[in-house]
Every structure is written in C-alpha cells, then in structure tokens.
Design a protein around this motif. Sequence first.
Motif, PDB file in Angstrom:
ATOM      1  N   ASN A 220       0.825  -1.028   0.194  1.00  0.00           N
ATOM      2  CA  ASN A 220       0.038   0.138  -0.103  1.00  0.00           C
ATOM      3  C   ASN A 220       0.919   0.938   0.012  1.00  0.00           C
ATOM      4  OD1 ASN A 220      -2.325  -1.581   0.221  1.00  0.00           O
ATOM      5  ND2 ASN A 220      -2.530  -1.046   2.233  1.00  0.00           N
ATOM      6  N   ARG A 221       1.842   0.424   0.664  1.00  0.00           N
ATOM      7  CA  ARG A 221       2.994   2.373   0.982  1.00  0.00           C
ATOM      8  C   ARG A 221       3.514   2.877  -0.566  1.00  0.00           C
ATOM      9  NH1 ARG A 221       5.943   4.611   5.596  1.00  0.00           N
ATOM     10  NH2 ARG A 221       3.890   5.281   6.747  1.00  0.00           N
ATOM     11  N   LEU A 222       3.723   1.358  -1.231  1.00  0.00           N
ATOM     12  CA  LEU A 222       4.375   1.054  -1.833  1.00  0.00           C
ATOM     13  C   LEU A 222       4.025   2.067  -3.065  1.00  0.00           C
ATOM     14  CD1 LEU A 222       6.801   0.004  -4.352  1.00  0.00           C
ATOM     15  CD2 LEU A 222       5.830  -1.898  -4.642  1.00  0.00           C
ATOM     16  N   LEU A 223       2.753   1.520  -3.516  1.00  0.00           N
ATOM     17  CA  LEU A 223       1.634   1.883  -4.756  1.00  0.00           C
ATOM     18  C   LEU A 223       1.546   3.579  -4.578  1.00  0.00           C
ATOM     19  CD1 LEU A 223      -0.696  -0.795  -4.482  1.00  0.00           C
ATOM     20  CD2 LEU A 223       0.982   0.150  -6.884  1.00  0.00           C
TER      21      LEU A 223
END
Lengths: 480, 480
Positions: A220-223
């Motif tokens: 979720n952070r990566l995206l």
Amino acid sequence: MSEEIHHADGDELQQHLDQVQTLLARQKLVEGLVHRQDMPRHELVEGLVHKQHLNELRTRLDHMHPADIAYILEALPLDERLIVWDLVKAERDGDILLEVSDAVRESLIANMDSHELVAAAESLDADELADLAPDLPHEVIEGVFQSLSVEEREQLRAAMSYPEESVGSIMDFDMVTVREDVTLEVVLRYLRLFDELPDHTDQLFVVDRDEHLKGVLPLNRLLVSDPDTEVGTLMLTDFIDLQPGDEAEEAAQAFERYDLVSAPVVDSQHRLIGRVTVNTVVDFIREESEAEQLAQAGLKEEEDIFAPVWDSVKNRWAWLAVNLVTAFVASRVIGAFEGSIEKLVALAALMPIVAGIGGNSGNQTITMIVRAIAMGQVKPDAIRRLLRKEINVALINGIVWGGLLGVAAWWMYGSASLGLVMTSAMTLNLLLAAVAGVSIPLLRERLGADPAVGGSVLITALTDSGGFFIFLGLATLFLM
Amino acid sequence: MSEEIHHADGDELQQHLDQVQTLLARQKLVEGLVHRQDMPRHELVEGLVHKQHLNELRTRLDHMHPADIAYILEALPLDERLIVWDLVKAERDGDILLEVSDAVRESLIANMDSHELVAAAESLDADELADLAPDLPHEVIEGVFQSLSVEEREQLRAAMSYPEESVGSIMDFDMVTVREDVTLEVVLRYLRLFDELPDHTDQLFVVDRDEHLKGVLPLNRLLVSDPDTEVGTLMLTDFIDLQPGDEAEEAAQAFERYDLVSAPVVDSQHRLIGRVTVNTVVDFIREESEAEQLAQAGLKEEEDIFAPVWDSVKNRWAWLAVNLVTAFVASRVIGAFEGSIEKLVALAALMPIVAGIGGNSGNQTITMIVRAIAMGQVKPDAIRRLLRKEINVALINGIVWGGLLGVAAWWMYGSASLGLVMTSAMTLNLLLAAVAGVSIPLLRERLGADPAVGGSVLITALTDSGGFFIFLGLATLFLM
C-alpha cells in the motif's frame, strides 16, 4: 490459482454436493442394472452410460477449487468418497489432502499406493509437505526427500523440526525481499520479473546482504509513493517480528490485535527465515476452538462422521473411562450414607438437585476464568479479588435458589428442617463450585499446565461428590 | 496508522500492563501519603510527583496501539480502568471503544458525557459507527448524525439496517474502484493520488459507470504485469461476491476456503456497495466460537471479570433457572420410585452413575453432530445412517462399561440380578443418549432453528430423568 477454477458460495457448494451425489447415485443404478441383468449384449451400452456419468463427474471436479473438493469428500460416505477421489486429477491430490480433516485424510491416504503418494507430495511446498508428513508412510517421505533441491530439503527439515502449535509450524517460505538502498522504481521493475507474487503478499521484506531484516515495505505504501523514493526512507521499522519458537497462539493474537495479513519470522540473529500469513492463522484459530470444544465434550479428536463404529468408540473411550471413575466415586459417597437414606428416602430424590446446580454453576465460573486467562487478562495474583467476587455470586445464588428449593422441599415433605438442610447444602455446594472454579484454572496456570483441559470434568466430579457429601452429611447430622 | 505507534508482541504487552499497574500503584501510594499526612507544606511536592507518574503513564499510552490500550483497560479493575481512560487522548477514544469487549465498553461509556461521546464517535467511519451505535445514548447518535455528509449518512443508515450476523453488519465502505478500459499505467498513477490505500486493499474493484461490479484486479497481478495492459484483459471475472443479506458465517467459510483477504459486497443489481475484509472475519470467527463456549456453559454473554457481583448474577441466572427446572423434574422421577429405594437403598447409590455416563456420552454425540452440521457435512436425510452408527457405538459402550459396572454392583451388593439391572439400564440410557444426540440437532436444523443452542442442557436433562426412570423402573419391575 488458474482462472478456470470456480469459487463457489455457500449455496453453490451445496449444489456441487447434490450434483456429485446425483451422479454417484445414477452410476450405482447403472452398475446395479449391469449386475442384475447380466446380459453381455447390453454390457457395452451400459458401460458407456456408466462412463458418461463418471466423465461428467470428472469434468465437474476439474473445475472445482481444492477446498470445495475437500468439502465434498468429507461429506461423502467412504465408498462414494473413494470413487470421487479416484476421479480427481493426480496433480491436485496434494492440495486436496492439505484441505481435508485429519480423519478423512487418513482414509484417503490408506487407499493410495506409495507411487501416488510421492507424486502428490512432490507437488507441495516445503511448509505444506511438513504438515502432511506425519500422516505419510516413511518410505514416501524418503522418496520425496530425494527429489527436493538442497534449499527445499533444508526448509523441510526446519519446518518438521518445530513443535506443533509453534510459529515455526505455521510459517511458510514464500517471501519477496528487497534492499533498502534501491528506489521504488527499481522495486516495481523487479516485481514485474515474477510470474506471480506469493499469496498474501501485502508487504515486501527489506533485508541486508546477510538476510538481516531491516524493515517492511507494505505494498500500500509502495503503490501511493513517488517511484523515485528510496526503500529505506519509506519502509516501516516498527513491525511485529515473530520467532519460530514462539507460540502460534501468541502470533494469532498479534494478527487479531493489529489486523495483520502477513508477518515476518526471524531467527535469533534477526535473519529473515519465513513468514506467517493470515489464512494459516485463521485455520489455526478455527482448529484451536474446535479442539477445545471437542475436548470439553470428551472427544479425543475430530471424527469423520462416516468413520467405522470402532474408530468412534476409540475416540470417545478415554473420557468415558474418566467419567466412569468419577461417577463411581460419587456413588461410593452416597453408599457411605445408605443408612440415612434408608431412614429418610426423600434424601435420594433431593440429592441430585444439589449436585446438578453446583456443577452447572461451577462450569459457568470455570468457563469465564479460563477465557479470561486465555485473553491474558488474569494474572495468578488476581486470585483473591476473583475469589471474593465469585463467592459473593455463589452466596446470592445459594440463598435465592437454595431458599426456593428449601421451601419446595418443606412443602413436599412437610419438614422445615429438611428444607433448611436443603438450602444450606445448596449454598455450601455453590461456594465449593465457586472456589474450585476460580482455583483450578488459576493454580494450573501457575503450575504451567493448560488451564482449559478437562476443567469441566474435574469440577463436575468435585461438585457431584462434594454435593452428595455435603447434603447427606448435613442431613445425617441434623435430621437423624 | 502513524509510525510512532508501537506494535507489541505478547511479552511486551504483559510488560505494558505491568508498567501501567506499577505507575497506578505509585500514584495511589502518593495520594495515600497526601491524605494520611495531611501536611499542606508537602502537598505541592507530592502533587508534582503524583503528576509525574500520571504524565509518564500518559506518554506511554500515547505510544500504544489502540488494541493494546483496550487490552490494558480490560485487565484493570474499574477504578484503575477509569484513571487510565481519562489519560487517553480524546481523539483515540473512538478506536479504543471499538476494540474493547462489550462489557468493558459499557463501563467506559457510562463514565463519559455526551460531548465526549460525540467527539469519539465523529472520529469513526460509518461502518465502525454502526458497530458502536447500539451502546450509545440516543442524543449522541443524533448529534453525530447531524455532523455527517450525505453519503456518510446513507452509509450509516445502511450499515445499521442490516441484521446482526449478516454480511451487511461486517462490511465496510473503503474501496478503491477502477474502470476496465484503462491501462495499468493509468491505474498506478491513479493510486499515487491517494495518501494511503484503505487497510487490507489486496485487490481493486473494476466497475462500470453505474457501479456494476465487472471484475476484480488483485494487486499481485497489477504489480507483475506489463503497465500497458488494459485492466479488462487482466481482471478476474470469477470471484466470490457477497450480498449484504447473506449470513456472515457463510462469508467466513468462503474466506477460509479460498484464503481471501477481501471480498466485494454487491446489491441485487450487482452494484458494488461495500467489501468485507479478513480482519473483520477473524474477529467474527473468534466472537462466534466464544459465544458458543459461553452459551454451552450457560452464560448469557461475555463477562467483564471485574464487573459488579450483581451483573454477574444476572448474566448467569437464565441458565441456572433452566437447570433448576430440569433438576427438579429428575428429582420428581426419583420421588416416584421412593418405595423401591426404601426397599433397596443400593439403588440410590447406583442411579447417578447411570445418569452421569448417559449425559457424558450424549454430549459427545451431540457435539460431533452439531459440528458436522455447522460444517455443512450433514444433511437432514443423513439421519438414518448416523443413527445406525451411533446406536452401534452406544451398544458397544453399554455392553462393555455397563457390563463392568454390573459386575461391580454384583460384587458390592452381592446380587446378580441387581448387576443385570445395572447393565441393562446403562445400555438403554446410552441408546437414549445416542438417539437424542443425533435427533435433537438434526430435527432443530430441519425446523430452521439453531442446532447448537442449549443442546447440551437438553440432552443432559433427558439422560438424567431418563436414566433415573429406566434404572429405577427396571429395578422396580425385576427386583421388588
């Protein structure tokens, strides 16, 4: 998971089962006809029809999810179960064996030769294989072991070495790791090299050259982040890390508290060695609660409801035997007061009430305390406070219900003193139940034993024998 | 979730609790000193020390996860619980209220004014608010309602309208939707517009202009695929979709079978209206299994173990009353045979054994059948096959254990015919237990009732009264 496998909701699953049963019934009908008529001329035709049903069944099974096939196998009696099992594609055997209950798994494995078993086992990951291994014959394990890569052998050896109910026993080895000094852009390109990511990949694990776990990077952070960001600046460094020797129950509680999907497992040097995923945790929670329910009812393990009678008898004997001993002791307590009962036969009719209410009340107390201990809410030093409370509850119940029954006994047998004995005995037995209900689990907890196992049997034994003793003892003292 | 919130493993959580209790104890000590010495000169100094402890506690609490604070609140007696609750930052109240057990939640809400409650409630999403609403005073709900946007009001109204234990009651509204005619590149750029994705986003929902659900796009697929691919070609079209009126238990089984992290919820026109996530399912499973355990022990609901005595008494009365009635009936059965007992007092000592073993065995059977029904493995039409099996098990147990006890009775009381009566009564009562253990849950299932509730009480009542009747009846017939 291939796209042609269908996911069924509850109703569809029932329909699957109905269809399978209908096809099996038709096939049986046909076979019956073949045998009964015994006409060679027809055999070919019947054979074709027969095959047609089986082919239809096979096609249906091919499109079902392994978990759904497992469900159907569990719902079928042994003979039909084995027909269906034969129709399942060999390469799916492993996945399905993982899904069925222990009892049904045994019945399936007992009907496979070692060649089939090796083939089924080879289709599994090391952690799955470790789950199946205890049920497999020794030569099958040997065979599979030879076919594994060095890394897989290591993993299998590790997975089999952890005790049941430890984190090590529920972890898998499917992790995606990245380095902290690369950008998200690089990570995204790296991920595209995969055919697919492992199931339940909700975070990537950030490790250094020596596999030390430095942080986690949630997808979720990566995206949502700028692709030029470095992993190191974005990763989370406060996260739950489990150790393979931790209790699985503790890991399950962490998953519940923090709503986790996956969690890394590290060794004592903080090197990443595996991960636990929420699906395994869900299975673990369900199994634990089932094992508890079964144990409470005095069943050793889950039963295949279509198992032979003898298997069921063995599953239930241990606790029946314990119950027999406690019932015998209670009976001897009564036997000691036979003289009193002979003089006042009303005692025989009233004594099961005293024992029964005590047992019920004691079970309420012990259930509540065991639950509170399991939730970590009660420490052994809370014993005094809890005792005080439960004793007060018992006093209220004893005076109210015991009083009521005392009046009833007075009215029925026309003896006020019998009524008084009844009320006092009820109150005393409820107090005994309260003290035992609090003390038994807390003492067992303090001694390092499982506070839950057999608690109900113990307390019922105590309130039965104790109730008979208190009631008949008081009656002998005051009424004889 | 902010990064400064610490995630604690099991040991750390215990340490948290210890520290909180130590700080509370120190504070009490200081307050005690202040009161006892009553020296105005010292008051200022003591006040400062006092404040220091509370400040330290407040700082610790600020860094704890809401679930961990909830755990600590549950483990503290009421007075200490309220001190800690006052120290928690107001904006975290809502999250913590969601995490604590019902009983503890009541105790906290009872000590908040409506201003604080409105503030706490406003920090929550519509689906969370719906969970809390039943415990809030009417005027608080009104107040919160006024502060919501039109969309949120709609969601809250919808969420509150679904019955308990339905999919609607466990769903949330945090979904990310995309269109099928865009490329993954566009999706990736769209996602970067978010500050963060909703928790447990493992898939995006593909909808058309009218919110009809066309498919799902797992993040795992998104991440491994070529950015130029279109969503429509990559999305999965066979997926589990739930309806808000479905049973939550059915959804939970689908999550278990297919290892889901999230699942879409659609209305009757197949428009996407919400989703269910695995963390809610885990909570649901845990609560269900707890409710079952509590009900089996005759507790109406979970108890705050530090609740006032009176709350506990009320929680336990309903089932004690039922038990009282069944015990009374059993007592009257014995009363009818007082003449026989007077002649042969050994009957009084032996009859509880017959009743007890029957109850234990019946509970084993009913537990197994209820479990099999819950797993969907038993249909009402399996009743004959199961009856046959259980009757065989009962016959074996009756002959073996009953035979053993018959010999024991013969040896103790020197009467072979008494031994024979004992063996026959045991066998007959075990048969009664088997028939009732299979029939009660299956009949209730067929009548649309919950097969689990009160089954244990019913069967024990039957095997008690039945056991006494059979044993004393046989004795009266053959021994008098």
